[in-house]
Design a protein around this motif. Structure first.
Motif, PDB file in Angstrom:
ATOM      1  N   GLY A   1       0.839  -1.192   0.000  1.00 42.69           N
ATOM      2  CA  GLY A   1       0.000   0.000   0.000  1.00 42.69           C
ATOM      3  C   GLY A   1       0.867   1.232   0.000  1.00 42.69           C
ATOM      4  O   GLY A   1       1.831   1.324   0.766  1.00 42.69           O
ATOM      5  N   TYR A   2       0.557   2.193  -0.840  1.00 45.79           N
ATOM      6  CA  TYR A   2       1.388   3.391  -1.006  1.00 45.79           C
ATOM      7  C   TYR A   2       0.601   4.681  -0.777  1.00 45.79           C
ATOM      8  O   TYR A   2       1.154   5.774  -0.871  1.00 45.79           O
ATOM      9  N   GLY A   3      -0.700   4.562  -0.475  1.00 46.84           N
ATOM     10  CA  GLY A   3      -1.555   5.732  -0.269  1.00 46.84           C
ATOM     11  C   GLY A   3      -2.384   5.537   0.980  1.00 46.84           C
ATOM     12  O   GLY A   3      -1.853   5.403   2.082  1.00 46.84           O
TER      13      GLY A   3
ATOM     14  N   ASN B   1      -0.347  -8.153   9.806  1.00 48.55           N
ATOM     15  CA  ASN B   1       1.104  -8.000   9.751  1.00 48.55           C
ATOM     16  C   ASN B   1       1.564  -6.808   8.897  1.00 48.55           C
ATOM     17  O   ASN B   1       2.454  -6.964   8.056  1.00 48.55           O
ATOM     18  N   PRO B   2       1.007  -5.624   9.099  1.00 51.85           N
ATOM     19  CA  PRO B   2       1.474  -4.474   8.327  1.00 51.85           C
ATOM     20  C   PRO B   2       2.872  -4.051   8.779  1.00 51.85           C
ATOM     21  O   PRO B   2       3.179  -4.071   9.975  1.00 51.85           O
ATOM     22  N   ARG B   3       3.723  -3.732   7.804  1.00 52.68           N
ATOM     23  CA  ARG B   3       5.085  -3.317   8.124  1.00 52.68           C
ATOM     24  C   ARG B   3       5.623  -2.419   7.015  1.00 52.68           C
ATOM     25  O   ARG B   3       5.271  -2.586   5.846  1.00 52.68           O
TER      26      ARG B   3
ATOM     27  N   GLU C   1       7.976   4.562  -0.555  1.00 52.30           N
ATOM     28  CA  GLU C   1       7.703   3.885   0.705  1.00 52.30           C
ATOM     29  C   GLU C   1       6.221   3.588   0.827  1.00 52.30           C
ATOM     30  O   GLU C   1       5.387   4.265   0.230  1.00 52.30           O
ATOM     31  N   GLY C   2       5.929   2.593   1.611  1.00 52.93           N
ATOM     32  CA  GLY C   2       4.555   2.218   1.894  1.00 52.93           C
ATOM     33  C   GLY C   2       4.546   1.093   2.912  1.00 52.93           C
ATOM     34  O   GLY C   2       5.520   0.902   3.636  1.00 52.93           O
ATOM     35  N   LEU C   3       3.442   0.371   2.958  1.00 57.34           N
ATOM     36  CA  LEU C   3       3.326  -0.750   3.882  1.00 57.34           C
ATOM     37  C   LEU C   3       3.041  -2.038   3.130  1.00 57.34           C
ATOM     38  O   LEU C   3       2.272  -2.040   2.167  1.00 57.34           O
ATOM     39  N   LEU C   4       3.641  -3.106   3.598  1.00 63.70           N
ATOM     40  CA  LEU C   4       3.270  -4.455   3.173  1.00 63.70           C
ATOM     41  C   LEU C   4       2.314  -5.000   4.220  1.00 63.70           C
ATOM     42  O   LEU C   4       2.505  -4.783   5.414  1.00 63.70           O
ATOM     43  N   ALA C   5       1.288  -5.702   3.780  1.00 62.50           N
ATOM     44  CA  ALA C   5       0.372  -6.376   4.696  1.00 62.50           C
ATOM     45  C   ALA C   5      -0.102  -7.667   4.043  1.00 62.50           C
ATOM     46  O   ALA C   5      -0.129  -7.789   2.811  1.00 62.50           O
TER      47      ALA C   5
ATOM     48  N   HIS D   1       3.939   5.993  10.447  1.00 56.01           N
ATOM     49  CA  HIS D   1       4.894   4.924  10.140  1.00 56.01           C
ATOM     50  C   HIS D   1       6.278   5.410   9.740  1.00 56.01           C
ATOM     51  O   HIS D   1       7.255   4.675   9.905  1.00 56.01           O
ATOM     52  N   PHE D   2       6.370   6.627   9.189  1.00 58.90           N
ATOM     53  CA  PHE D   2       7.648   7.097   8.657  1.00 58.90           C
ATOM     54  C   PHE D   2       8.100   8.433   9.234  1.00 58.90           C
ATOM     55  O   PHE D   2       9.162   8.928   8.862  1.00 58.90           O
TER      56      PHE D   2
END
Length: 185
Positions: free
Chosen positions: A8-10, A22-24, A57-61, A127-128
């Motif tokens: 996810g980037y937005g 498990n978002p990271r 950057e974004g999140l993996l889930a 997150h950032f």
């Protein structure tokens, strides 16, 4: 078996908008974030495009049990693109890209919703940090898109309350860009 995952980037960076496991934090290389407008929407939206020299950057889930139905429904204006190799992941990994056949060409005349951007930036701030918010603005193209100030009556369907710090950062970064903020009609 490992669950597949999405990048996810937005708005998917804001965990208040979903409950995927498990978002990271993660980085997607070879893609850039961009404002686009759909032939079917009255507002602009974020998408991604391949870009060899860019990373975002974004999140993996995780998508439990590979059940993409709910996420595909949420992202119905997007195509799910495999980016497993680009992310160096062993689990199947996808990113959502605006459907090319539905993208309106030419100048961006449809505004993005300020409520949408607020939700995104709130997630990036969480997150950032402030540096991550600055990188978000730097690695997103097409800031010549107008903005619709719908903060008093949010139009964005997944709007959630955002922090005052996120609102201040949005205003700060937009003031440095050619974006024209419009008042609601």
């Amino acid at each position: 078996m490992t669950d597949p995952q999405f990048f996810g980037y937005g708005s998917l960076v804001n965990l208040q908008t979903h409950d995927y496991a498990n978002p990271r934090p993660a980085t997607l290389k070879g893609w850039k974030r961009v404002w686009q407008q759909s032939k079917e929407r009255n507002v602009a939206f974020l998408s991604v495009l391949p870009s060899a020299d860019t990373e975002i950057e974004g999140l993996l889930a995780c998508v439990p049990n590979g059940d993409w139905a709910a996420l595909d429904l949420r992202e119905h204006q997007y195509d799910r693109i495999d980016v497993t190799n680009a992310m160096g992941q062993s689990a199947p990994t996808a990113v959502y890209q605006g459907q090319p056949a539905k993208i309106a060409d030419g100048a961006l005349t449809r505004p993005f919703l300020l409520s949408y951007l607020d939700v995104i930036i709130d997630g990036f701030l969480e997150h950032f940090g402030e540096d991550g918010v600055q990188r978000f603005f730097k690695t997103t193209d097409r800031w010549d898109t107008p903005a619709l100030n719908d903060r008093q009556n949010p139009i964005y369907p997944r709007y959630v309350q955002v922090s005052p710090d996120a609102l201040d950062l949005v205003d700060h970064h937009l003031s440095k860009l050619p974006t024209v903020v419009k008042q609601p009609m």
